[in-house]
Write an enzyme that holds these catalytic residues in place. Sequence first.
Site, mmCIF file in Angstrom:
data_model
loop_
_atom_site.group_PDB
_atom_site.id
_atom_site.type_symbol
_atom_site.label_atom_id
_atom_site.label_comp_id
_atom_site.label_asym_id
_atom_site.label_seq_id
_atom_site.Cartn_x
_atom_site.Cartn_y
_atom_site.Cartn_z
ATOM 1 C CG ASP A 100 47.883 20.539 -40.006
ATOM 2 O OD1 ASP A 100 49.004 20.780 -39.522
ATOM 3 O OD2 ASP A 100 46.920 20.131 -39.340
ATOM 4 C CG ASP A 293 51.897 21.364 -36.894
ATOM 5 O OD1 ASP A 293 51.412 21.504 -38.031
ATOM 6 O OD2 ASP A 293 51.209 21.196 -35.878
#
Length: 440
Positions: A100, A293
């Site tokens: 992440d 992201d």
Amino acid sequence: MISLPLVALALLPYALAAPQSEGYADPLHVPLTRRNRATRVANLPKIADALRVKYGYKPKNLAKRASSASIPITDEENDSSYSGVVSIGTPPQNLNLVLDTGSSDLWMATTQCTTCTPDIITFDPSKSSSFKTSASNTQIQYGSGNAQGTVSQDTVSMGGFTVSAQTLLAVNSITGNLIDDGLSGIMGLGFQTISALEVAPFWVALNSANQLSSPVMSFYFERYVDQVNEIDAAPGGVFTLGGTNTSLYTGNIEFINMPSGSTPSYWYQAVDAVTVQGTSITIPSGSSLSAIDTGTTLIGAPTAIVANIWNAVPGSQALTGQYEGMYAFPCTTDVSITISFGGTAWSISSDDMNLGTISTGSSTGPMSGAVDATSDMCVGGIFDVGSSMGSGQGVPSWIVGDTFLKNVYTVFRADPPSVGFAKLAPGLSTTGLCNSFLPS
Ligand SMILES: *[C@@H]1O[C@H](CO)[C@@H](O)[C@H](O)[C@H]1NC(C)=O
Ligand SMILES: *[C@@H]1O[C@H](CO)[C@@H](O)[C@H](O)[C@H]1NC(C)=O
């Protein structure tokens, strides 16, 4: 059918209602990955302070030369999230963690977890001789729930790289559905400034210890959303730590520095131009800052821009009820979108923009937004992040997630802080051929 957005939008109002001191409310992350970005809780800095004094990383082997490693990625639930194997403890326990770039903490569920479903694979602290824990019970607050545990340290390895005293959260309680089944936690790959535990993320520790050939992390993501069969977990790409992998892209990597004035925290880029079906969409100034992201499934953008994007697709309509913020369009339409960040306009496959069918027949009541295999309307991959996004210092207006990133080779470079995109090598993530390249 679309099972994932159901989860997503059920969580959306909660996410937006959550107090956000740092970072942003996270309908995007939440939606399909079923988790949200960490926000800082009031007492955390103090708790972390005590530990930071003790914190330190040491390369396991000081003589080890700087290098890079290509690590296989797993595609979870139809491109919902992407994970990699991380070893924690002595002897190492292997866990799948979400990779992440939109957060900066490492946590894993432990055998002490009282609320974890049997589908969450847990770490057993009692079986690790290098595990050190504090008395500090704390939590990382997410819009969709939280992960609670003790601030701890242990040896963490990935792809042959090791940090011998990585501070992490050993989680003993999860509320909400933060991670997909079969996973154990999250490996945050953002900058330290957004670490809720206020410690150097794993990759930063490696970089500071000169273990990486270059201060970069690169991703190639497979696509399964266009496959007929349901995917629980499958080989899903390559994460290269400390470099790039030249067999995965072609041509130059187009690096674009983070927008001036932005302090690296998320991996920022300014959305410079967007086209939909060949039509340019206006990006008002002040509405362009995006976070790149990997931990977000879809693309989120400001309300007015999302409305304009779907306006350019004939027959599209805003969804209501639990799907509020999302749009549907006629399934026969190939939605063709490009995004540029100051250079090349990168195309997004129409497969990534199509999340499957949905009934739009009833706008209120229990059937509102129901999934309907016979419907001729499909849900789109760009949605409205809501009005609480995009205000405040460093809060991105956009979250550019996997819907976009599956279409490019992405390089996150710490110095100078920038993100690079390149064309995928021929045969990768190509519709209909998407499973032809499976790294072992
Ligand atoms: C994955 O996507 C395909 C194509 O849209 C769909 O048929 C399938 O049901 C999806 N699987 C899951 C788990 O959502
Ligand atoms: C690039 O990735 C492929 C697929 O994972 C792998 O086989 C190859 O060894 C990698 N190359 C390098 C230089 O790491």
